[in-house]
Design a protein around this motif. Structure first.
Motif, PDB file in Angstrom:
ATOM      1  N   ASP B  93       0.831  -1.207   0.000  1.00  0.00           N
ATOM      2  CA  ASP B  93       0.000   0.000   0.000  1.00  0.00           C
ATOM      3  C   ASP B  93       0.865   1.256   0.000  1.00  0.00           C
ATOM      4  O   ASP B  93       0.578   2.223  -0.712  1.00  0.00           O
ATOM      5  CB  ASP B  93      -0.902   0.041   1.243  1.00  0.00           C
ATOM      6  N   LEU B  94       1.928   1.242   0.807  1.00  0.00           N
ATOM      7  CA  LEU B  94       2.771   2.434   0.904  1.00  0.00           C
ATOM      8  C   LEU B  94       3.580   2.649  -0.378  1.00  0.00           C
ATOM      9  O   LEU B  94       3.760   3.779  -0.836  1.00  0.00           O
ATOM     10  CB  LEU B  94       3.695   2.350   2.134  1.00  0.00           C
ATOM     11  N   ILE B  95       4.035   1.548  -0.979  1.00  0.00           N
ATOM     12  CA  ILE B  95       4.752   1.677  -2.262  1.00  0.00           C
ATOM     13  C   ILE B  95       3.787   2.196  -3.342  1.00  0.00           C
ATOM     14  O   ILE B  95       4.152   3.057  -4.146  1.00  0.00           O
ATOM     15  CB  ILE B  95       5.410   0.340  -2.681  1.00  0.00           C
ATOM     16  N   ALA B  96       2.542   1.692  -3.333  1.00  0.00           N
ATOM     17  CA  ALA B  96       1.556   2.148  -4.331  1.00  0.00           C
ATOM     18  C   ALA B  96       1.286   3.644  -4.157  1.00  0.00           C
ATOM     19  O   ALA B  96       1.224   4.396  -5.140  1.00  0.00           O
ATOM     20  CB  ALA B  96       0.258   1.356  -4.188  1.00  0.00           C
ATOM     21  N   TYR B  97       1.151   4.068  -2.916  1.00  0.00           N
ATOM     22  CA  TYR B  97       0.913   5.487  -2.645  1.00  0.00           C
ATOM     23  C   TYR B  97       2.105   6.316  -3.132  1.00  0.00           C
ATOM     24  O   TYR B  97       1.952   7.321  -3.842  1.00  0.00           O
ATOM     25  CB  TYR B  97       0.698   5.707  -1.144  1.00  0.00           C
ATOM     26  N   ALA B  98       3.305   5.891  -2.759  1.00  0.00           N
ATOM     27  CA  ALA B  98       4.507   6.633  -3.168  1.00  0.00           C
ATOM     28  C   ALA B  98       4.639   6.660  -4.691  1.00  0.00           C
ATOM     29  O   ALA B  98       5.016   7.688  -5.269  1.00  0.00           O
ATOM     30  CB  ALA B  98       5.753   6.017  -2.525  1.00  0.00           C
ATOM     31  N   SER B  99       4.297   5.541  -5.344  1.00  0.00           N
ATOM     32  CA  SER B  99       4.376   5.493  -6.813  1.00  0.00           C
ATOM     33  C   SER B  99       3.448   6.505  -7.454  1.00  0.00           C
ATOM     34  O   SER B  99       3.811   7.182  -8.420  1.00  0.00           O
ATOM     35  CB  SER B  99       4.002   4.108  -7.332  1.00  0.00           C
ATOM     36  N   GLU B 100       2.222   6.588  -6.924  1.00  0.00           N
ATOM     37  CA  GLU B 100       1.277   7.544  -7.507  1.00  0.00           C
ATOM     38  C   GLU B 100       1.753   8.968  -7.282  1.00  0.00           C
ATOM     39  O   GLU B 100       1.645   9.820  -8.169  1.00  0.00           O
ATOM     40  CB  GLU B 100      -0.122   7.333  -6.917  1.00  0.00           C
ATOM     41  N   LEU B 101       2.288   9.226  -6.104  1.00  0.00           N
ATOM     42  CA  LEU B 101       2.762  10.586  -5.829  1.00  0.00           C
ATOM     43  C   LEU B 101       4.010  10.914  -6.670  1.00  0.00           C
ATOM     44  O   LEU B 101       4.156  12.044  -7.153  1.00  0.00           O
ATOM     45  CB  LEU B 101       3.043  10.765  -4.328  1.00  0.00           C
ATOM     46  N   VAL B 102       4.869   9.918  -6.870  1.00  0.00           N
ATOM     47  CA  VAL B 102       6.032  10.128  -7.749  1.00  0.00           C
ATOM     48  C   VAL B 102       5.555  10.478  -9.160  1.00  0.00           C
ATOM     49  O   VAL B 102       6.084  11.400  -9.797  1.00  0.00           O
ATOM     50  CB  VAL B 102       6.943   8.876  -7.777  1.00  0.00           C
ATOM     51  N   ALA B 103       4.529   9.758  -9.637  1.00  0.00           N
ATOM     52  CA  ALA B 103       4.007  10.030 -10.985  1.00  0.00           C
ATOM     53  C   ALA B 103       3.480  11.467 -11.067  1.00  0.00           C
ATOM     54  O   ALA B 103       3.712  12.169 -12.056  1.00  0.00           O
ATOM     55  CB  ALA B 103       2.908   9.034 -11.342  1.00  0.00           C
ATOM     56  N   VAL B 104       2.787  11.903 -10.011  1.00  0.00           N
ATOM     57  CA  VAL B 104       2.244  13.272  -9.993  1.00  0.00           C
ATOM     58  C   VAL B 104       3.383  14.293  -9.949  1.00  0.00           C
ATOM     59  O   VAL B 104       3.436  15.228 -10.751  1.00  0.00           O
ATOM     60  CB  VAL B 104       1.308  13.466  -8.771  1.00  0.00           C
ATOM     61  N   LEU B 105       4.314  14.091  -9.020  1.00  0.00           N
ATOM     62  CA  LEU B 105       5.356  15.102  -8.798  1.00  0.00           C
ATOM     63  C   LEU B 105       6.384  15.160  -9.927  1.00  0.00           C
ATOM     64  O   LEU B 105       7.045  16.182 -10.113  1.00  0.00           O
ATOM     65  CB  LEU B 105       6.067  14.863  -7.460  1.00  0.00           C
ATOM     66  N   SER B 106       6.529  14.051 -10.663  1.00  0.00           N
ATOM     67  CA  SER B 106       7.511  14.078 -11.750  1.00  0.00           C
ATOM     68  C   SER B 106       6.907  14.643 -13.029  1.00  0.00           C
ATOM     69  O   SER B 106       7.615  14.794 -14.030  1.00  0.00           O
ATOM     70  CB  SER B 106       8.072  12.669 -11.992  1.00  0.00           C
ATOM     71  N   GLY B 107       5.632  14.968 -13.017  1.00  0.00           N
ATOM     72  CA  GLY B 107       4.981  15.534 -14.199  1.00  0.00           C
ATOM     73  C   GLY B 107       4.697  17.014 -14.052  1.00  0.00           C
ATOM     74  O   GLY B 107       5.386  17.726 -13.318  1.00  0.00           O
ATOM     75  N   ARG B 108       3.673  17.471 -14.742  1.00  0.00           N
ATOM     76  CA  ARG B 108       3.322  18.896 -14.781  1.00  0.00           C
ATOM     77  C   ARG B 108       3.049  19.443 -13.377  1.00  0.00           C
ATOM     78  O   ARG B 108       3.512  20.530 -13.032  1.00  0.00           O
ATOM     79  CB  ARG B 108       2.082  19.056 -15.666  1.00  0.00           C
ATOM     80  N   ALA B 109       2.324  18.659 -12.556  1.00  0.00           N
ATOM     81  CA  ALA B 109       1.999  19.138 -11.212  1.00  0.00           C
ATOM     82  C   ALA B 109       3.272  19.385 -10.403  1.00  0.00           C
ATOM     83  O   ALA B 109       3.344  20.334  -9.628  1.00  0.00           O
ATOM     84  CB  ALA B 109       1.108  18.129 -10.489  1.00  0.00           C
ATOM     85  N   GLY B 110       4.279  18.546 -10.593  1.00  0.00           N
ATOM     86  CA  GLY B 110       5.539  18.716  -9.879  1.00  0.00           C
ATOM     87  C   GLY B 110       6.231  20.008 -10.274  1.00  0.00           C
ATOM     88  O   GLY B 110       6.786  20.712  -9.421  1.00  0.00           O
ATOM     89  N   ARG B 111       6.194  20.310 -11.576  1.00  0.00           N
ATOM     90  CA  ARG B 111       6.811  21.563 -12.028  1.00  0.00           C
ATOM     91  C   ARG B 111       6.079  22.757 -11.433  1.00  0.00           C
ATOM     92  O   ARG B 111       6.698  23.759 -11.058  1.00  0.00           O
ATOM     93  CB  ARG B 111       6.826  21.617 -13.560  1.00  0.00           C
ATOM     94  N   ILE B 112       4.751  22.641 -11.342  1.00  0.00           N
ATOM     95  CA  ILE B 112       3.960  23.734 -10.753  1.00  0.00           C
ATOM     96  C   ILE B 112       4.292  23.879  -9.268  1.00  0.00           C
ATOM     97  O   ILE B 112       4.535  24.976  -8.769  1.00  0.00           O
ATOM     98  CB  ILE B 112       2.450  23.482 -10.948  1.00  0.00           C
ATOM     99  N   ILE B 113       4.306  22.766  -8.554  1.00  0.00           N
ATOM    100  CA  ILE B 113       4.580  22.810  -7.112  1.00  0.00           C
ATOM    101  C   ILE B 113       5.980  23.351  -6.849  1.00  0.00           C
ATOM    102  O   ILE B 113       6.183  24.210  -5.988  1.00  0.00           O
ATOM    103  CB  ILE B 113       4.403  21.406  -6.481  1.00  0.00           C
ATOM    104  N   ALA B 114       6.963  22.858  -7.607  1.00  0.00           N
ATOM    105  CA  ALA B 114       8.337  23.333  -7.415  1.00  0.00           C
ATOM    106  C   ALA B 114       8.423  24.830  -7.690  1.00  0.00           C
ATOM    107  O   ALA B 114       9.048  25.577  -6.928  1.00  0.00           O
ATOM    108  CB  ALA B 114       9.303  22.564  -8.323  1.00  0.00           C
ATOM    109  N   ALA B 115       7.767  25.289  -8.763  1.00  0.00           N
ATOM    110  CA  ALA B 115       7.814  26.717  -9.107  1.00  0.00           C
ATOM    111  C   ALA B 115       7.103  27.542  -8.037  1.00  0.00           C
ATOM    112  O   ALA B 115       7.523  28.648  -7.709  1.00  0.00           O
ATOM    113  CB  ALA B 115       7.193  26.957 -10.474  1.00  0.00           C
ATOM    114  N   ALA B 116       6.020  26.987  -7.482  1.00  0.00           N
ATOM    115  CA  ALA B 116       5.259  27.736  -6.468  1.00  0.00           C
ATOM    116  C   ALA B 116       6.012  27.789  -5.137  1.00  0.00           C
ATOM    117  O   ALA B 116       6.006  28.808  -4.461  1.00  0.00           O
ATOM    118  CB  ALA B 116       3.884  27.105  -6.274  1.00  0.00           C
ATOM    119  N   LEU B 117       6.659  26.691  -4.769  1.00  0.00           N
ATOM    120  CA  LEU B 117       7.305  26.646  -3.454  1.00  0.00           C
ATOM    121  C   LEU B 117       8.732  27.193  -3.461  1.00  0.00           C
ATOM    122  O   LEU B 117       9.251  27.574  -2.412  1.00  0.00           O
ATOM    123  CB  LEU B 117       7.312  25.210  -2.903  1.00  0.00           C
TER     124      LEU B 117
END
Lengths: 217, 217
Positions: B93-117
């Motif tokens: 479960d924890l690996i699945a959660y981390a995988s989904e978050l990695v997919a989010v953060l390594s894409g467009r959302a990650g660029r937005i979050i990094a630029a915002a923070l």
């Protein structure tokens, strides 16, 4: 990557205890206070000089621009490494390391780091170089902690010291920069104990992952 | 905390599929692209309008200022929660959660979050509120994962779901914002496995720390 001030008079650099060193220390302190209190985008050579109580031409003569000055000041403030003691156990060593880093990040250095990383200052080339330098500086400390653990028989062979130090420090930086949660002794103890448990379970053994039955193909 | 656009014509809001919704989507996309590509400090209502291919008065009419627009756009882009599957084990479960978050953060959302923070945008009040909101949103997911683990007998009673999710996500945000290391499947697996080992060892049991013999007095 030289840490020296840009100066037209090399003699100034040769007398580290003299007026030049006092001016440099005052200007370093002023630029870091400006970063934290005024913010990167609004601070200027003039505002830094006023805060340091030196003439602005003194600052202009020594530093090319505000980014060069900021980079030098951050590098200077970051130069004290966090050295963990040998506590006799992996868990104790990791908690000690986390405690020292919590003490650093919850003080003035933490305010500087947060202001540098959560503002447009994060895009300054020199600041990015310093970030990389700080993480490289930590690796030998982590390597020693892991090596002591292997000698004690607590740590599996092949444990990646780089991953260990990443996992130990990430929750601290996460609170400082992202979540804003408390940087306290409880965090240091939880982080140290959690990282120790993960190390002992072999979570940071690169070679183990190869044989992992859950590994996606 | 309303996610609605400021508009003088409430009828516009009632027709989500109409021209207004298309304009809003185009302006949201444009302001996030400007944030990532141009940077917070240099973007303007004019540059956003030009990128969205709408007249600047259209933007001025609907949003008070660039911060209000940026806040809304980030909130809109952050609205998809990462939902973990039940894999049958805490570690899975924890690996699945981390995988989904990695997919989010390594894409467009990650660029937005990094630029915002990592820019002066991090100081925008609305952006800080969204940060808090995102972390609150995650807690129920973590609570479910921890509860399933307790039911399976893998997880000690009293495990703090908030600490678990902090430890699982911190190394991912650390790479995104601080160290710049790769956001990949290896990171997701290491983080998930390390967090699972720490949970199983009782590192996130608040009550355990009270009786800890190493606890400083």
């Amino acid at each position: 990557m030289s840490g020296e001030a840009k100066t037209k008079d090399p003699a100034i650099v040769r007398r580290p205890g003299g007026r030049s060193a006092r001016v440099r220390a005052a200007v370093y302190a002023a630029v870091l206070e400006e970063l934290v209190e005024t913010g990167y985008s609004r601070m200027t050579i003039e505002s830094v000089a006023a805060r340091a109580d030196v003439h602005k031409t003194t600052v202009y003569r020594r530093w090319e621009n505000i980014d060069a000055l900021l980079t030098e000041a951050i590098r200077d403030s970051a130069s004290t490494p966090v050295v963990p003691e040998d506590t006799g156990s992996l868990r104790g060593d990791l908690i000690a390391y986390a405690s020292e880093l919590v003490a650093v990040l919850s003080g003035r250095a933490g305010r500087i780091i947060a202001a540098a990383l959560s503002s447009d200052a994060a895009s300054v080339e020199g600041v990015q170089e310093i970030k990389a330098m700080i993480f490289e500086t930590r690796l030998p400390l982590s390597t020693r902690i892991v090596a002591r653990g292997i000698e004690r028989g607590e740590v599996p062979e092949g444990t990646d010291a780089h991953e260990v130090i990443d996992f130990l420090t990430a929750p601290l930086y996460f609170r400082l920069i992202v979540s804003g949660g408390p940087l306290d002794e409880r965090l240091a103890r939880t982080t140290g104990a959690a990282t120790a448990a993960a190390v002992e379970a072999g979570a940071f053994r690169g070679d183990d992952r190869q044989a992992d039955p859950d590994r996606p193909r």
